[in-house]
Design a protein around this motif. Sequence first.
Motif, mmCIF file in Angstrom:
data_model
loop_
_atom_site.group_PDB
_atom_site.id
_atom_site.type_symbol
_atom_site.label_atom_id
_atom_site.label_comp_id
_atom_site.label_asym_id
_atom_site.label_seq_id
_atom_site.Cartn_x
_atom_site.Cartn_y
_atom_site.Cartn_z
ATOM 1 N N CYS A 156 0.812 -1.213 0.000
ATOM 2 C CA CYS A 156 0.000 0.000 0.000
ATOM 3 C C CYS A 156 0.846 1.263 0.000
ATOM 4 O O CYS A 156 1.893 1.353 0.626
ATOM 5 C CB CYS A 156 -0.916 0.015 1.222
ATOM 6 S SG CYS A 156 -2.104 -1.324 1.184
ATOM 7 N N GLU A 157 0.298 2.248 -0.724
ATOM 8 C CA GLU A 157 0.909 3.574 -0.782
ATOM 9 C C GLU A 157 -0.009 4.541 -0.042
ATOM 10 O O GLU A 157 -1.229 4.490 -0.201
ATOM 11 C CB GLU A 157 1.075 3.999 -2.237
ATOM 12 C CG GLU A 157 1.773 5.332 -2.417
ATOM 13 C CD GLU A 157 2.015 5.645 -3.884
ATOM 14 O OE1 GLU A 157 2.910 6.449 -4.173
ATOM 15 O OE2 GLU A 157 1.287 5.104 -4.743
ATOM 16 N N VAL A 158 0.594 5.410 0.765
ATOM 17 C CA VAL A 158 -0.170 6.370 1.564
ATOM 18 C C VAL A 158 0.257 7.776 1.160
ATOM 19 O O VAL A 158 1.449 8.089 1.128
ATOM 20 C CB VAL A 158 0.060 6.155 3.069
ATOM 21 C CG1 VAL A 158 -0.704 7.200 3.879
ATOM 22 C CG2 VAL A 158 -0.361 4.762 3.485
ATOM 23 N N VAL A 159 -0.734 8.609 0.830
ATOM 24 C CA VAL A 159 -0.460 10.012 0.524
ATOM 25 C C VAL A 159 -0.375 10.759 1.848
ATOM 26 O O VAL A 159 -1.353 10.821 2.597
ATOM 27 C CB VAL A 159 -1.558 10.606 -0.376
ATOM 28 C CG1 VAL A 159 -1.305 12.093 -0.623
ATOM 29 C CG2 VAL A 159 -1.640 9.846 -1.692
ATOM 30 N N VAL A 160 0.792 11.332 2.141
ATOM 31 C CA VAL A 160 0.979 12.023 3.415
ATOM 32 C C VAL A 160 0.968 13.536 3.255
ATOM 33 O O VAL A 160 0.901 14.269 4.249
ATOM 34 C CB VAL A 160 2.287 11.581 4.101
ATOM 35 C CG1 VAL A 160 2.244 10.105 4.425
ATOM 36 C CG2 VAL A 160 3.504 11.907 3.241
ATOM 37 N N TYR A 161 1.035 14.011 2.004
ATOM 38 C CA TYR A 161 1.027 15.461 1.777
ATOM 39 C C TYR A 161 0.440 15.729 0.395
ATOM 40 O O TYR A 161 0.718 15.005 -0.569
ATOM 41 C CB TYR A 161 2.452 16.034 1.831
ATOM 42 C CG TYR A 161 2.528 17.467 1.327
ATOM 43 C CD1 TYR A 161 2.387 18.531 2.203
ATOM 44 C CD2 TYR A 161 2.732 17.743 -0.017
ATOM 45 C CE1 TYR A 161 2.422 19.847 1.742
ATOM 46 C CE2 TYR A 161 2.772 19.053 -0.495
ATOM 47 C CZ TYR A 161 2.618 20.101 0.387
ATOM 48 O OH TYR A 161 2.651 21.381 -0.065
ATOM 49 N N GLY A 162 -0.362 16.806 0.290
ATOM 50 C CA GLY A 162 -0.789 17.236 -1.030
ATOM 51 C C GLY A 162 -2.112 17.966 -1.043
ATOM 52 O O GLY A 162 -2.965 17.765 -0.179
#
Length: 797
Positions: free
Chosen positions: A699-705
Amino acid sequence: MEIELLCPAGSAEAARAAVSGGASAVYIGGADFSARHYAENAREAELSEVIDYCHLRGVSVYITLNTVYLDEEFPELLRFAAEVYKAGADAFIICDMGLFRALRAAGFALPLHGSTQLCTHSIGGALYLRELGFARVNLSRELSLQEIAEISSRVPAEGFAHGALCASYSGRCLMSAFFGAGRRGFGERSGNRGRCAQPCRLPYKLYDGKNLVREGRLLSPKDLCALPLLPELAASGLLSLKIEGRMKSPEYCAAAAREYSEALSDIENGAEPDKEREARLLGAFNRKAGFTPGYFERRRGREMMTESGGGPAAGTLEFYDGKTGACGIRASERLIPGDGLGIPLNRGEPAGCGVNRETEPGGLFRANIGKGLERDIRVGAAVYKSFDKAAIERARRVMAENRRMPARARVRAKIGRPVSMEIYKENVKFQAEGPFPQKAEKSAVSPEEIIKRLGRTGGTPLKLEFTDADVEEGLFIPAGELNALRRAAAGGFCREWAASFKREAPGITAAPPENDGPPEKPAEPRKTALAANFAQFQTLADFSPHLIYLEADVFLKHGREARKMADSRDFLLFAALPRLDFADPAPLISRLASLGADGFLARTNGQLRALTLGAHSAEKTLCKEAAFLAGQLGHPASKQSLREGSSAKKTLCLDYSFNVFNSRAVAFYRESLPNLKSAALSVELSGLPREIGSLSGLCEVVVYGHIPLMLTRQCPVGNFAGEEARAACGKPGDFRLIDRKGSELRVKRDCENCAAAIYSGGPVSLPKIPARAGFVRLEFSFETAGETARAAEKYWK
């Protein structure tokens, strides 16, 4: 084939109302697990009764399980699915691919319908879902008649014909989740979880830089009404026409079902259309703005929005006295006691009043609407009906009707044997026996009278046609005993008919089905980033990332230069495909591959199909799906669609547009996509660290944006930035939306495709990187090179 009319049911009463109105099928959810969490919905015992009620009137019932789910919810979710499956549900409507996997693994042998939340807006996306095993797909509302016909010619599909229009493509709206963030963070009021707070219906101010351009309900479309184009829509090849409205009243369900069922009958019989239907539907429910024919013949426009409308006309404001609050309204339509009227104001909500005396067209109705409105009210303003008492009463008369299902019957009446009556339909039949008839001494009961008495089933859900009658002349049978025979036969048949839909539930397990196990998680999360321009890409390349996604339009301009930089710095270079498919993605994928993309960030089901069609392992996957379909649903396999293609062998990653919420969904994509590198979790999980921690290192987690909260064909700039619609299209500008609380949204336009993405005004950022994330993404959109560098330093140093 006759087109299905699929009607909403937010409660058991609404289901009965839709059936009385003429629905072919209804869709209804339980108290939990459906995309209308705030509807009244039905408890499990009620659902079983609703299913029987509908089946006894020839109406199908589709159960809505059309949200995304957390792992902890699956035990109760599957238990509920098993209960309604046993009760005889005709299909499940779903959008969570983890649930798709779980239902399939458990052996639920009923059709699965793809919800509108799956954002099926292209032929590729529709074929992808069909090839997986969906019996039908619900198409996005943004499609034209031509696009609907193209998809419907190849995939069983349903499309919306009436009801609320979302400003965003369904399944791609995070605005409610963003604005409804509470203690648990992003996602507490998630539209994808059935808890939409409808922020698009609120007023906004549109700015270009610091200049106010427009204010009003700039993101709120009128309700869809397809009646003007119903012949074309009915001829498009759609399997089913769907009416929206599980949050609406039973009266609305009855009225919408009646008007559309009769309109379809008129089309079938070649009758002239009833031009009053639309007005009657406006009376049953309206957003004070009238209807729109939607996207069937056009892409978008100011006239599709509530900001430009006024609702069903009732008259004009002739005078107003601000000191007393008195006003006079010159009626243009007949007003009756119980009607409600609305008067638009320059600011705020409309003023309103109730009608307490009958007023004919041309008459003056006097009312009091409150003092001190001089600045915001305008004499001569159009007054509309906010409540139409006659329309509601008409709907209630429809609700009182008893719809009956055709069935056939046989009767035998001879001396020396009991009278028998058999009712049958398809493979179900029931026979009841009554008294022994006697030879009449005076007045005999004629065979015609016996059949007439046995056919009096008006109080039941049956309408009988006697196909065989073997009745002797000169018999005497008491009327009461014939009535008792009729009741016994009808009651027995109804029980048998309802029971014929019941089934045994499959064995289910609460734990995810066994699989190969999650891929080994790296010691440290791998650094990934999305760059929206080449300056951001160059900045990120200096931070030794594992992978950079470069937006496709930028890749087309700078791909070869980016390829050289990726090779020299030793990181992977992926092309981020468009967020929506406005054309076949295959040519774009091939071109990006030729420019040196190591892989692709996929954002739509159509892109998944294009990326996996040529992979040799995909044939194995589709063969496995074909075996399931043949065994469970009886659908043909789609292996003939496989073809070779170099881009299909490229590695792919899933973006968060796939709304991955649980480990079953991760497992589904890992098993069905042989070249999968990572799957981004829904950004709505950012406030739920426990759920992130339970998922695998894939899994990939978006931590900023800055997060795209809405993808829309209703670009507020094109609609409202100028006296004429589209006056600002293609012109530069820094456009922002400000809500009533001062929160900011940023508008990114796609003028080539007449669309827009509406982003969060500020970046969403997690305070720390989740411990079990396999990949951690920084997502850049509006940032300068300096802002990009500062964010990278915060999370990557």
